[in-house]
Design a protein around this motif. Structure first.
Motif, PDB file in Angstrom:
ATOM      1  N   PRO A   1     -19.440 -14.997  -9.696  1.00  0.00           N
ATOM      2  CA  PRO A   1     -19.875 -13.990 -10.666  1.00  0.00           C
ATOM      3  C   PRO A   1     -19.675 -12.559 -10.163  1.00  0.00           C
ATOM      4  N   ASP A   2     -19.752 -11.609 -11.130  1.00  0.00           N
ATOM      5  CA  ASP A   2     -19.334 -10.237 -10.892  1.00  0.00           C
ATOM      6  C   ASP A   2     -19.997  -9.574  -9.693  1.00  0.00           C
ATOM      7  N   GLU A   3     -21.267  -9.902  -9.445  1.00  0.00           N
ATOM      8  CA  GLU A   3     -21.953  -9.287  -8.308  1.00  0.00           C
ATOM      9  C   GLU A   3     -21.170  -9.475  -7.006  1.00  0.00           C
ATOM     10  N   HIS A   4     -20.467 -10.588  -6.924  1.00  0.00           N
ATOM     11  CA  HIS A   4     -19.800 -10.909  -5.661  1.00  0.00           C
ATOM     12  C   HIS A   4     -18.340 -10.457  -5.615  1.00  0.00           C
ATOM     13  N   ILE A   5     -17.895  -9.760  -6.637  1.00  0.00           N
ATOM     14  CA  ILE A   5     -16.646  -9.008  -6.506  1.00  0.00           C
ATOM     15  C   ILE A   5     -16.966  -7.518  -6.365  1.00  0.00           C
ATOM     16  N   ARG A   6     -18.264  -7.221  -6.186  1.00  0.00           N
ATOM     17  CA  ARG A   6     -18.747  -5.842  -6.038  1.00  0.00           C
ATOM     18  C   ARG A   6     -19.655  -5.731  -4.816  1.00  0.00           C
ATOM     19  N   GLU A   7     -19.294  -6.440  -3.762  1.00  0.00           N
ATOM     20  CA  GLU A   7     -20.123  -6.491  -2.563  1.00  0.00           C
ATOM     21  C   GLU A   7     -19.997  -5.205  -1.736  1.00  0.00           C
ATOM     22  N   PRO A   8     -20.900  -5.005  -0.762  1.00  0.00           N
ATOM     23  CA  PRO A   8     -20.910  -3.772   0.024  1.00  0.00           C
ATOM     24  C   PRO A   8     -19.629  -3.518   0.812  1.00  0.00           C
ATOM     25  N   PHE A   9     -19.239  -2.253   0.847  1.00  0.00           N
ATOM     26  CA  PHE A   9     -18.102  -1.803   1.653  1.00  0.00           C
ATOM     27  C   PHE A   9     -18.485  -1.876   3.128  1.00  0.00           C
ATOM     28  N   LEU A  10     -17.540  -2.271   3.976  1.00  0.00           N
ATOM     29  CA  LEU A  10     -17.780  -2.360   5.418  1.00  0.00           C
ATOM     30  C   LEU A  10     -17.173  -1.145   6.117  1.00  0.00           C
ATOM     31  N   TRP A  11     -18.034  -0.194   6.471  1.00  0.00           N
ATOM     32  CA  TRP A  11     -17.558   1.010   7.149  1.00  0.00           C
ATOM     33  C   TRP A  11     -17.342   0.752   8.639  1.00  0.00           C
ATOM     34  N   ASP A  12     -18.229  -0.040   9.227  1.00  0.00           N
ATOM     35  CA  ASP A  12     -18.158  -0.295  10.662  1.00  0.00           C
ATOM     36  C   ASP A  12     -18.751  -1.681  10.925  1.00  0.00           C
ATOM     37  N   VAL A  13     -18.693  -2.127  12.167  1.00  0.00           N
ATOM     38  CA  VAL A  13     -19.357  -3.376  12.503  1.00  0.00           C
ATOM     39  C   VAL A  13     -20.844  -3.217  12.214  1.00  0.00           C
ATOM     40  N   SER A  14     -21.494  -4.319  11.873  1.00  0.00           N
ATOM     41  CA  SER A  14     -22.831  -4.247  11.280  1.00  0.00           C
ATOM     42  C   SER A  14     -23.833  -3.445  12.087  1.00  0.00           C
ATOM     43  N   GLU A  15     -23.831  -3.574  13.400  1.00  0.00           N
ATOM     44  CA  GLU A  15     -24.847  -2.878  14.190  1.00  0.00           C
ATOM     45  C   GLU A  15     -24.626  -1.365  14.247  1.00  0.00           C
ATOM     46  N   LYS A  16     -23.446  -0.913  13.837  1.00  0.00           N
ATOM     47  CA  LYS A  16     -23.158   0.525  13.844  1.00  0.00           C
ATOM     48  C   LYS A  16     -23.042   1.109  12.434  1.00  0.00           C
ATOM     49  N   ASP A  17     -23.123   0.254  11.435  1.00  0.00           N
ATOM     50  CA  ASP A  17     -22.808   0.673  10.057  1.00  0.00           C
ATOM     51  C   ASP A  17     -24.069   1.121   9.326  1.00  0.00           C
ATOM     52  N   SER A  18     -24.469   2.369   9.533  1.00  0.00           N
ATOM     53  CA  SER A  18     -25.687   2.888   8.898  1.00  0.00           C
ATOM     54  C   SER A  18     -25.523   3.085   7.405  1.00  0.00           C
ATOM     55  N   GLY A  19     -24.288   3.189   6.940  1.00  0.00           N
ATOM     56  CA  GLY A  19     -24.055   3.420   5.513  1.00  0.00           C
ATOM     57  C   GLY A  19     -23.864   2.161   4.695  1.00  0.00           C
ATOM     58  N   ARG A  20     -23.809   1.002   5.359  1.00  0.00           N
ATOM     59  CA  ARG A  20     -23.571  -0.233   4.621  1.00  0.00           C
ATOM     60  C   ARG A  20     -24.774  -0.549   3.731  1.00  0.00           C
ATOM     61  N   THR A  21     -24.512  -0.885   2.481  1.00  0.00           N
ATOM     62  CA  THR A  21     -25.600  -1.184   1.558  1.00  0.00           C
ATOM     63  C   THR A  21     -26.070  -2.617   1.743  1.00  0.00           C
ATOM     64  N   SER A  22     -27.296  -2.883   1.282  1.00  0.00           N
ATOM     65  CA  SER A  22     -27.868  -4.226   1.468  1.00  0.00           C
ATOM     66  C   SER A  22     -28.558  -4.728   0.211  1.00  0.00           C
ATOM     67  N   TRP A  23     -28.195  -4.169  -0.942  1.00  0.00           N
ATOM     68  CA  TRP A  23     -28.842  -4.567  -2.198  1.00  0.00           C
ATOM     69  C   TRP A  23     -28.538  -6.026  -2.560  1.00  0.00           C
ATOM     70  N   ILE A  24     -27.469  -6.553  -1.988  1.00  0.00           N
ATOM     71  CA  ILE A  24     -27.093  -7.941  -2.227  1.00  0.00           C
ATOM     72  C   ILE A  24     -26.627  -8.539  -0.906  1.00  0.00           C
ATOM     73  N   LYS A  25     -26.883  -9.830  -0.699  1.00  0.00           N
ATOM     74  CA  LYS A  25     -26.350 -10.512   0.470  1.00  0.00           C
ATOM     75  C   LYS A  25     -24.939 -10.976   0.145  1.00  0.00           C
ATOM     76  N   PRO A  26     -23.951 -10.468   0.851  1.00  0.00           N
ATOM     77  CA  PRO A  26     -22.570 -10.823   0.502  1.00  0.00           C
ATOM     78  C   PRO A  26     -22.233 -12.269   0.803  1.00  0.00           C
ATOM     79  N   ASN A  27     -21.488 -12.870  -0.087  1.00  0.00           N
ATOM     80  CA  ASN A  27     -20.991 -14.226   0.126  1.00  0.00           C
ATOM     81  C   ASN A  27     -19.580 -14.236   0.712  1.00  0.00           C
ATOM     82  N   TYR A  28     -18.838 -13.157   0.480  1.00  0.00           N
ATOM     83  CA  TYR A  28     -17.408 -13.168   0.795  1.00  0.00           C
ATOM     84  C   TYR A  28     -17.000 -12.091   1.798  1.00  0.00           C
ATOM     85  N   THR A  29     -17.445 -10.852   1.588  1.00  0.00           N
ATOM     86  CA  THR A  29     -17.057  -9.766   2.477  1.00  0.00           C
ATOM     87  C   THR A  29     -18.124  -9.585   3.550  1.00  0.00           C
TER      88      THR A  29
END
Length: 515
Positions: A376-404
């Motif tokens: 479904p559409d939510e999972h073609i609109r997953e969070p952008f990955l700016w950096d590896v997770s421990e360094k990515d302060s801008g990564r959104t978390s409104w949804i748990k990604p299944n794919y990205t």
């Protein structure tokens, strides 16, 4: 034209550029042929740590958009709405609170314009949300003054239609007539009950819509609108009314901002799409998306080139002034890399085709780093990955990604330092397009020579440049003769050789030659 090799991105992707006194000066061809970057704010960049992307987060990343080479941004809906996607608007003159304030948006606009980046917003005027004050009033009774803003019918007059609908490309909703709660009067909602269609037979409603357009163009300062569900303003059996409305809408908006940009979503074949052009000078080319996928997945070389030539010639028969908004993916389709079986070679070639073909290409956020996603559409609109997770302060978390995820997609920070990355590949191609006028604004001419079945070949011709583009969509190497005079290699992808008028192309290899 004499060119020198400017940059070697990797053994797989080579870009050459002409001297500055030839064509290497970067030009902004928007809107006719520039690149627009589509952003879903909710997933893009979180500036305040609440897990939801926001406008200030986008402002922080404008230098990134500029680095990529895009000329404009299209924002998916940014107005107040109860849903995550925000296509059910409840206030047409405000910003969704989680995204920020109107001042935040005006600051974003100012910063974008400093960088010569135009801003286009989604304007959802086929329907409102069911929580919009207009609808809250209209549902109160037949005598309410807002009743005429929506489309109503009594139960006994539509009984046989309540559960009937022809499925369309842009909606699989079976029920179009919806009960507001009294069981007697039903309202029309093409997509879902939470999105009641507006009644454009009402002059009062049309005037409200024109005022909304004026507000965003004049008081806020956006550069244009993407018009959602433009085909459905009037029912599909009233196409002439649809065409006339959009001509009127365009005239009203151009009276406010003469250079306003309008791009419409008319999800259908070219014969249905083309008559909208006088009102909507730019229209999304969904045929391009589907034919590109078919061509790559079946290794049918000339399928897309012939289809695109057919569409462009057809549109020219309607109006000489149109903008062909080409896409390889967007927020309504599975992610492109998934559609191509996660084949990196085909994925890179897909973007090479998109960005060397005519049109004004749209790039869906994250395609440039190889984001993944299936409906479904939510999972073609997953969070952008700016950096590896421990360094990515801008990564959104409104949804748990299944794919990205970090396990499946390489974040931007790492790709920046990899010459062979998707990011550097896209950046190279956009730069190639922005420095070669034939690739940006040139005509599309097909060769008379018969090439092997897996080969796509075309000429792009502008007033001062001609290039020859050739792609091998197959897995087997091909050896081809090059038209006389094309001696300068501007770009190559994959395993290629070029000597003595012949080009050798390996699996999903491409080349752009100039003269």
């Amino acid at each position: 034209m004499k060119c020198t090799q400017l940059l070697v991105m990797s053994s797989m992707t080579i870009l050459s550029a002409c001297k500055l006194d030839d064509f290497s000066e970067v030009k902004n061809y928007w809107p006719q042929a520039g690149v627009t970057y589509e952003i879903f704010v909710q997933s893009f960049n979180d500036s305040d740590g609440d897990g939801i992307g926001d406008l200030n987060g986008v402002t922080q990343k404008l230098d990134y958009v500029q680095e990529l080479g895009a000329n404009a941004i299209w924002f998916m809906p940014i107005m107040p709405s109860p849903s995550y996607h925000k296509y059910d608007v409840t206030d047409y003159k405000a910003i969704h609170p989680a995204y920020g304030t109107m001042e935040d948006f005006k600051n974003l606009l100012a910063e974008a314009h400093k960088r010569d980046i135009k801003i286009v917003i989604d304007l959802i005027i086929n329907h409102s949300g069911s929580g919009h004050p207009w609808f809250e009033e209209a549902r109160k009774g037949r005598d309410n003054p807002y009743r005429e803003y929506y489309i109503w019918a009594q139960k006994d007059t539509i009984a046989e239609f309540i559960n009937k609908k022809v499925i369309t490309l842009d909606s699989d909703n079976i029920r179009q007539w919806h009960d507001p709660g009294n069981g007697e009067d039903f309202y029309y909602g093409f997509f879902i009950g939470g999105m009641p269609d507006l009644n454009y037979d009402s002059k009062k409603l049309r005037d409200e819509i024109y005022e909304i357009g004026r507000f965003w163009l004049e008081e806020v300062g956006v550069d244009g609108f993407r018009l959602d569900a433009a085909k459905h303003i009037f029912p599909d059996d009233r196409p002439l009314d649809n065409h006339e409305f959009w001509k009127e809408f365009r005239a009203k908006m151009e009276a406010i901002k003469p250079d306003v940009y309008l791009v419409g979503e008319v999800y259908d074949k070219k014969e249905i799409v083309a008559p909208f052009l006088p009102g909507l000078p730019a229209l999304f080319n969904f045929d391009f998306h589907y034919t590109l996928l078919e061509a790559l997945n079946t290794e049918n070389g000339m399928l897309l080139a012939k289809k695109q030539k057919e569409i462009l010639d057809f549109y020219l028969g309607i109006t000489p002034n149109f903008i062909d908004a080409t896409i390889s993916s967007n927020h309504d389709q599975h992610r492109l890399l998934n559609e191509l079986g996660s084949d990196a070679d085909r994925y890179k070639q897909a973007s090479a085709i998109l960005l060397t073909m005519p049109g004004a290409p749209y790039l869906y956020y994250g395609e440039e780093i190889g984001m993944l996603g299936l409906k479904p559409d939510e999972h073609i609109r997953e969070p952008f990955l700016w950096d590896v997770s421990e360094k990515d302060s801008g990564r959104t978390s409104w949804i748990k990604p299944n794919y990205t995820t970090d396990a499946t997609v390489t974040p931007l920070a790492i790709q920046r330092n990899d010459p062979a990355s998707y990011f550097n590949h896209y950046k190279t191609l956009i730069s190639l397009r922005n420095t070669n006028p034939a690739l940006a604004i040139g005509t599309l001419d097909l060769p008379e020579v018969e090439y092997p079945e897996t080969v796509m070949a075309y000429h792009r011709v502008s007033s001062d440049q001609e290039v020859f583009v050739i792609h091998n969509l197959g897995k087997v190497e091909v050896l081809l003769d090059v038209p006389v005079g094309f001696e300068e290699k501007l770009f190559s992808l994959g395993q290629t050789t070029f000597a003595e008028g012949k080009v050798k192309l390996g699996k999903n290899a491409s080349m752009v030659l100039g003269r």
